[in-house]
Design a protein around this motif. Structure first.
Motif, mmCIF file in Angstrom:
data_model
loop_
_atom_site.group_PDB
_atom_site.id
_atom_site.type_symbol
_atom_site.label_atom_id
_atom_site.label_comp_id
_atom_site.label_asym_id
_atom_site.label_seq_id
_atom_site.Cartn_x
_atom_site.Cartn_y
_atom_site.Cartn_z
ATOM 1 N N VAL A 127 0.857 -1.184 0.000
ATOM 2 C CA VAL A 127 0.000 0.000 0.000
ATOM 3 C C VAL A 127 0.894 1.237 0.000
ATOM 4 C CG1 VAL A 127 -2.052 -0.990 1.082
ATOM 5 C CG2 VAL A 127 -0.186 -0.150 2.520
ATOM 6 N N PRO A 128 0.506 2.296 -0.698
ATOM 7 C CA PRO A 128 1.307 3.521 -0.688
ATOM 8 C C PRO A 128 1.188 4.252 0.644
ATOM 9 C CG PRO A 128 -0.695 3.842 -1.960
ATOM 10 C CD PRO A 128 -0.654 2.386 -1.599
ATOM 11 N N SER A 129 2.006 5.248 0.831
ATOM 12 C CA SER A 129 2.067 5.972 2.105
ATOM 13 C C SER A 129 0.714 6.506 2.569
ATOM 14 C CB SER A 129 3.083 7.113 2.007
ATOM 15 O OG SER A 129 4.365 6.621 1.714
ATOM 16 N N PRO A 130 -0.065 7.213 1.708
ATOM 17 C CA PRO A 130 -1.348 7.760 2.180
ATOM 18 C C PRO A 130 -2.307 6.680 2.673
ATOM 19 C CG PRO A 130 -0.716 8.775 0.103
ATOM 20 C CD PRO A 130 0.217 7.623 0.316
ATOM 21 N N THR A 131 -2.308 5.538 1.982
ATOM 22 C CA THR A 131 -3.209 4.451 2.386
ATOM 23 C C THR A 131 -2.784 3.849 3.712
ATOM 24 O OG1 THR A 131 -3.601 3.947 0.052
ATOM 25 C CG2 THR A 131 -4.238 2.265 1.654
ATOM 26 N N LEU A 132 -1.486 3.609 3.880
ATOM 27 C CA LEU A 132 -0.998 3.061 5.136
ATOM 28 C C LEU A 132 -1.296 4.013 6.287
ATOM 29 C CD1 LEU A 132 0.487 0.801 6.605
ATOM 30 C CD2 LEU A 132 2.639 1.994 6.145
ATOM 31 N N LEU A 133 -1.109 5.298 6.057
ATOM 32 C CA LEU A 133 -1.421 6.297 7.093
ATOM 33 C C LEU A 133 -2.902 6.285 7.434
ATOM 34 C CD1 LEU A 133 0.787 9.389 6.157
ATOM 35 C CD2 LEU A 133 0.768 8.183 8.361
ATOM 36 N N ALA A 134 -3.761 6.135 6.443
ATOM 37 C CA ALA A 134 -5.206 6.111 6.696
ATOM 38 C C ALA A 134 -5.571 4.919 7.570
ATOM 39 C CB ALA A 134 -5.965 6.056 5.373
ATOM 40 N N TYR A 135 -5.008 3.745 7.267
ATOM 41 C CA TYR A 135 -5.231 2.563 8.111
ATOM 42 C C TYR A 135 -4.749 2.841 9.540
ATOM 43 C CZ TYR A 135 -6.542 -1.007 4.621
ATOM 44 O OH TYR A 135 -7.202 -1.778 3.698
ATOM 45 N N ALA A 136 -3.554 3.363 9.638
ATOM 46 C CA ALA A 136 -2.943 3.580 10.953
ATOM 47 C C ALA A 136 -3.746 4.574 11.778
ATOM 48 C CB ALA A 136 -1.507 4.069 10.779
ATOM 49 N N GLU A 137 -4.221 5.630 11.143
ATOM 50 C CA GLU A 137 -4.979 6.650 11.867
ATOM 51 C C GLU A 137 -6.316 6.104 12.354
ATOM 52 O OE1 GLU A 137 -5.061 9.762 9.010
ATOM 53 O OE2 GLU A 137 -3.019 10.459 9.479
ATOM 54 N N GLU A 138 -6.959 5.266 11.528
ATOM 55 C CA GLU A 138 -8.223 4.659 11.941
ATOM 56 C C GLU A 138 -8.016 3.735 13.132
ATOM 57 O OE1 GLU A 138 -11.413 2.046 12.517
ATOM 58 O OE2 GLU A 138 -9.498 1.343 11.732
ATOM 59 N N VAL A 139 -6.955 2.922 13.070
ATOM 60 C CA VAL A 139 -6.643 2.010 14.176
ATOM 61 C C VAL A 139 -6.335 2.794 15.442
ATOM 62 C CG1 VAL A 139 -4.940 0.352 15.040
ATOM 63 C CG2 VAL A 139 -5.864 0.101 12.728
ATOM 64 N N GLN A 140 -5.494 3.794 15.316
ATOM 65 C CA GLN A 140 -5.080 4.577 16.475
ATOM 66 C C GLN A 140 -6.255 5.331 17.092
ATOM 67 O OE1 GLN A 140 -2.665 4.605 18.362
ATOM 68 N NE2 GLN A 140 -3.038 6.457 19.562
ATOM 69 N N SER A 141 -7.115 5.885 16.237
ATOM 70 C CA SER A 141 -8.283 6.617 16.732
ATOM 71 C C SER A 141 -9.201 5.704 17.520
ATOM 72 C CB SER A 141 -9.043 7.234 15.553
ATOM 73 O OG SER A 141 -10.243 7.824 15.983
ATOM 74 N N SER A 142 -9.471 4.516 16.962
ATOM 75 C CA SER A 142 -10.331 3.547 17.628
ATOM 76 C C SER A 142 -9.716 3.084 18.944
ATOM 77 C CB SER A 142 -10.564 2.357 16.704
ATOM 78 O OG SER A 142 -11.317 1.361 17.329
ATOM 79 N N TRP A 143 -8.421 2.818 18.920
ATOM 80 C CA TRP A 143 -7.712 2.343 20.109
ATOM 81 C C TRP A 143 -7.716 3.408 21.216
ATOM 82 C CZ3 TRP A 143 -5.770 -2.339 21.406
ATOM 83 C CH2 TRP A 143 -4.871 -2.405 22.463
ATOM 84 N N ALA A 144 -7.486 4.661 20.828
ATOM 85 C CA ALA A 144 -7.417 5.744 21.809
ATOM 86 C C ALA A 144 -8.781 6.039 22.424
ATOM 87 C CB ALA A 144 -6.847 7.001 21.154
#
Length: 401
Positions: A127-144
């Motif tokens: 996955v390119p950088s923007p897509t990986l960041l989108a996944y990561a932000e969704e995970v982090q938001s849910s986790w937080a």
């Protein structure tokens, strides 16, 4: 070819050298269970999700991630701040076992794991950088948000929308708690709540047993559900109920539930002309998984005799024999497969595929005499190099009996 492979090797080495000169995510390279556990201890201490890159040395897209994505400034900053980041080679002895444990079947595979080592999110492939960041932000938001939503839930100050968000986050971290919260939420539904599509989705995941109030309400108000949410959404809900209840029936050997599935659920999402076939598939799947092979054969013969058109019988019998050989290890079913294939042969005595499959089935039964007789017929019918090669393979199979 050797020159080409040498050039490819040089390119990989060159790419790795370039990557090594660039700033990248602070990965921990893990090669043992001790190192793995240590990483998760740190994740628990810091209350962070673990990001895992499962790679192999030969994987081109793995190197592409290293060179183009993990060197991106935003990616580096976000992942170093919010995750414990680890990598492991899936082709080492330890790495292979760990990859198997997470059902990894392609590379790269990227995992976001909870502190309990459960999968929170999975990405297959590059996955390119923007897509990986989108996944990561969704995970982090849910986790937080999870501890905040948990506190609101315990205080009784949580809204319906926040409760759904809480359940969604819990599903990936604490399934038992998610079931508990979902059950409480579903008990408090009113008529207006059923007009929200989220209710249908939630019910399909958490409360699918046939005595559940949600199931009885939704099916009793089918016209309203279809008008509000659409036919496909209603059928998707029923399919989820079907799948969950069939699994329960198989698990507990509940034939009463099996019959209810056939009578109540199949007509809800299968066209009338296909319902007999759907019932047959459902019952043979149940009996096959329960290893009740006598009833499997009874259902197979009943469907063949009562629902398969004469012109379709040969194809049905052959496909049913293939189904058995592909999915079961049972002397009783192998014998049934022989019966089906013998009927096929009476209908089409010059069919090479039928003769060949009979050879193989007799071999599975350990009947060398019948296997050899069928082998002679297959050999006579082999009119191409491909078929002759199949016969040669079958000869080896029969000789090993």
């Amino acid at each position: 070819m050797k020159v080409f492979q040498f050039i490819v090797s040089l390119l990989l080495i060159s790419n790795l050298a370039i990557a090594n000169d660039l700033e990248t995510i602070d990965f921990i390279e893990v090669s043992s269970e001790k190192e793995w556990k240590k990483a998760f201890e740190k994740a628990k201490a810091d209350n962070k999700v673990v990001f895992v890159d499962v790679y192999t040395d030969w994987c081109g897209y793995c190197h592409k991630l290293d060179n183009e994505v993990y060197t991106n400034e935003q990616v580096i900053s976000y992942f170093n701040e919010n995750f414990i980041n680890i990598k492991f080679d899936a082709e080492t002895q330890w790495g292979y076992q760990k990859a198997q444990a997470y059902a990894v079947d392609g590379y790269p595979t990227l995992l976001f794991l909870t502190t309990n080592e459960d999968v929170y999110e999975e990405i297959g492939g590059f996955v390119p950088s923007p897509t990986l960041l989108a996944y990561a932000e969704e995970v982090q938001s849910s986790w937080a948000k999870l501890p905040i939503l948990a506190a609101q839930y315990e205080r009784g100050t949580i809204s319906k929308g926040e409760t759904l968000e809480y359940i969604d986050a819990l599903e990936r971290r604490d399934v038992e708690k998610a079931n508990e919260v979902a059950a409480t939420y579903l008990k408090g539904l009113n008529d207006a709540d059923y007009l929200e599509i989220e209710t249908l989705w939630l019910a399909s995941r958490f409360e699918n047993y046939l005595e559940a109030e949600t199931y009885m309400y939704i099916t009793a108000h089918k016209d309203l559900m279809v008008e509000t949410h659409g036919q496909s959404e209603y059928e998707d809900y029923i399919k989820a109920v079907y799948n969950d209840n069939l699994l329960l029936a198989i698990k507990y050997g509940d034939e009463t539930l099996l019959n209810r599935i056939v009578i109540e659920l199949i007509p809800e999402f299968v066209p009338e002309t296909e319902q007999a076939e759907a019932a047959y598939i459902t019952k043979t799947l149940y009996y096959g998984q329960r290893e009740d092979f006598d009833n499997y054969v009874i259902e197979s013969n009943a469907y063949l005799n009562n629902h398969v058109l004469p012109e379709d019988k040969k194809n049905f019998m052959f496909s049913q024999a293939v189904e058995i050989l592909n999915n079961y290890e049972s002397k009783r079913l192998y014998e049934h497969a022989v019966d089906l294939l013998k009927q096929c042969r009476r209908m089409d005595k010059d069919n090479f595929e039928v003769a060949s499959l009979l050879v193989y089935t007799y071999a599975l039964l350990g009947d060398k005499k019948q296997a050899n007789e069928s082998l002679l017929l297959a050999e006579d019918l082999a009119d191409s190099d491909e078929k002759s090669a199949i016969v040669a393979d079958l000869k080896q199979v029969v000789s090993s009996i």
